[in-house]
Enzyme design. Structure first.
Site, PDB file in Angstrom:
ATOM      1  N   ASP A 256       0.834  -1.207   0.000  1.00 28.56           N
ATOM      2  CA  ASP A 256       0.000   0.000   0.000  1.00 28.56           C
ATOM      3  C   ASP A 256       0.867   1.255   0.000  1.00 28.56           C
ATOM      4  O   ASP A 256       1.543   1.542   0.982  1.00 28.56           O
ATOM      5  CB  ASP A 256      -0.900  -0.015   1.242  1.00 28.56           C
ATOM      6  CG  ASP A 256      -2.011   1.015   1.193  1.00 28.56           C
ATOM      7  OD1 ASP A 256      -1.981   1.875   0.302  1.00 28.56           O
ATOM      8  OD2 ASP A 256      -2.895   0.959   2.052  1.00 28.56           O
ATOM      9  N   HIS A 350      -8.859  -0.795  -8.312  1.00 28.47           N
ATOM     10  CA  HIS A 350      -8.541   0.360  -7.460  1.00 28.47           C
ATOM     11  C   HIS A 350      -7.303   1.102  -7.953  1.00 28.47           C
ATOM     12  O   HIS A 350      -7.297   2.338  -8.016  1.00 28.47           O
ATOM     13  CB  HIS A 350      -8.326  -0.118  -6.021  1.00 28.47           C
ATOM     14  CG  HIS A 350      -8.005   0.980  -5.060  1.00 28.47           C
ATOM     15  ND1 HIS A 350      -8.957   1.856  -4.588  1.00 28.47           N
ATOM     16  CD2 HIS A 350      -6.819   1.354  -4.487  1.00 28.47           C
ATOM     17  CE1 HIS A 350      -8.379   2.717  -3.768  1.00 28.47           C
ATOM     18  NE2 HIS A 350      -7.087   2.436  -3.679  1.00 28.47           N
TER      19      HIS A 350
END
Length: 442
Positions: A256, A350
């Protein structure tokens, strides 16, 4: 808690004191930053004022009186690393480009009834003095002793102002338009009691006790002037926990932060920090922080196969590489199609929707903490991401990207946005001054 000296632990009494001049501090920051990367600390690099406060290797040496391959290791450099509260050259507050720390607290206060601009200035003066002492590893006045045995441990304390602060201090003419409330999004389920606030503090440290110590000291300073509105506690991977430097993983197990802007980017300052032509002079060199408490529906997510999870994100779970191939840092090939004629990276993935290429170049510096606050009544974990992002203009960064995500992001069904805040974070305090002084005394 006794006052610490500026000598690293184990330094002989007759050893020369370290050079703390601005030039030496800046040079040391480069050395410390490289060391932290080798330890595996992940985050946006480039913070001025990082100082190596201890000697030894990444894991130090065996504890006194013990030896051999299984002897405990002393993380001497972990505790002694200092991030300067202010330097002669740093324009920005610490905690923005500082590498991610292992432990953090986000906390908001509202001014107490009757507290005015003068009271707010006195509070910021106290807070700045306390933050400077703590970040240097020194004990503030009337210390609790919580971190008695610890060094500064890369502690940072960052201060910001919410939209409501300006009305309560008679400074509405100084409120930037960039601080206008964020729009509503379809996935929002926001709790007003855990959102916004007059004043905001971000605390980060590589030791949980050091972070808690700072939280308590600042809360004590606020007594009589401001009341706690909400508090959120988070964590990240500890420095040195991985065999080689890696981007952090979130609680979904995904790498991330791969596409985070880097201080080496030529347009980094333009994207993240307020320029010299800003309408409000007191914000020049500052930044805007968007804070969101995002609960992850981990039970639902973990029922999905790894293949399904990777298609939701658009990246491989093990390496963080885009589904179009390469390594984590390989650019995504958004135009690549598979044998079936469909995009290799799904249209609603995403990573595709959030990419700058999909948002007219919009980008923000993401610097989050994970959280786990126990379990809900249905047995599901109350866990997720304390999302914090930094940008020069929230409307052109966070809001633009979030609107795009709101229209069809494959990850959205697994997330719940439960709290939100937007804060103006002014530049670092001038020598002898306090954070926000140009606003409060201008």
């Amino acid at each position: 808690m006794s006052k610490r000296t500026d000598r690293p632990a184990g330094t002989p009494a007759d050893a020369p004191r370290p050079d703390t001049s601005p030039d030496a501090t800046e040079a040391a920051s480069t050395v410390e930053l490289s060391r932290r990367r080798l330890l595996g600390t992940v985050g946006a690099a480039g913070a001025a004022g990082l100082v190596v406060g201890g000697a030894g290797t990444a894991l130090g040496v065996a504890a006194a009186g013990e030896s051999g391959p299984h002897a405990p290791k002393a993380l001497t450099t972990l505790g002694s690393t200092e991030v300067a509260f202010r330097t002669a050259r740093a324009r920005h507050q610490a905690g923005i480009t500082t590498p991610l720390q292992a432990s953090g607290h986000l906390v908001a206060f509202d001014l107490a009834p009757g507290a005015d601009r003068k009271a707010a200035a006195a509070l910021l003066r106290r807070w700045s003095r306390t933050a400077e002492e703590l970040m240097a590893g020194r004990a503030p006045h009337d210390d609790t002793g919580v971190a008695l045995d610890a060094g500064p441990s890369s502690l940072t304390v960052t201060f910001g102002f919410g939209h409501s602060f300006f009305g309560r201090t008679g400074l509405t003419k100084q409120r930037p338009v960039q601080l206008d409330p964020l729009p509503d999004f379809s996935n929002d389920a926001l709790d007003p009691a855990r959102s916004n606030g007059d004043l905001w503090i971000q605390i980060g440290a590589d030791d949980a006790l050091v972070a808690f110590h700072a939280l308590r000291a600042l809360q004590k300073d606020a007594a009589g002037s401001a009341r706690l509105r909400w508090q959120m506690n988070g964590f990240n991977r500890s420095p040195g926990a991985t065999a080689h430097p890696m981007t952090a993983r979130n609680l979904m197990g995904q790498v991330d932060g791969t596409n985070n802007p880097k201080p080496s980017d030529k347009d980094f300052d333009e994207r993240i920090f307020v320029g010299r032509d800003a309408e409000q002079p007191w914000m020049r060199g500052g930044s805007y922080a968007v804070v969101r408490r995002i609960r992850m529906l981990l039970d639902d997510w973990e029922k999905r196969s790894r293949h399904e999870q990777e298609r939701v994100i658009g990246r491989r779970k093990d390496t963080g590489a885009p589904l179009t191939g390469g390594s984590e840092t390989t650019p995504m090939r958004l135009d690549a199609n598979g044998p079936d004629g469909l995009p290799v990276i799904p249209a609603n993935a995403h990573a595709r929707i959030a990419a700058p290429e999909s948002n007219q170049g919009a980008a923000m510096l993401r610097r989050p903490f994970s959280f786990h606050d126990g379990f809900r009544e249905d047995g599901a974990p109350d866990a997720g991401l304390l999302f914090v992002c930094w940008q020069a203009d929230p409307l052109r960064a966070f809001t633009q990207v979030q609107r795009k995500l709101d229209r069809g992001d494959a990850l959205s069904p697994f997330l719940r946005h439960e709290a939100s805040g937007l804060f103006a974070v002014p530049p670092a305090a001038e020598p002898g001054g306090y954070v926000g002084q140009p606003l409060l005394e201008g």
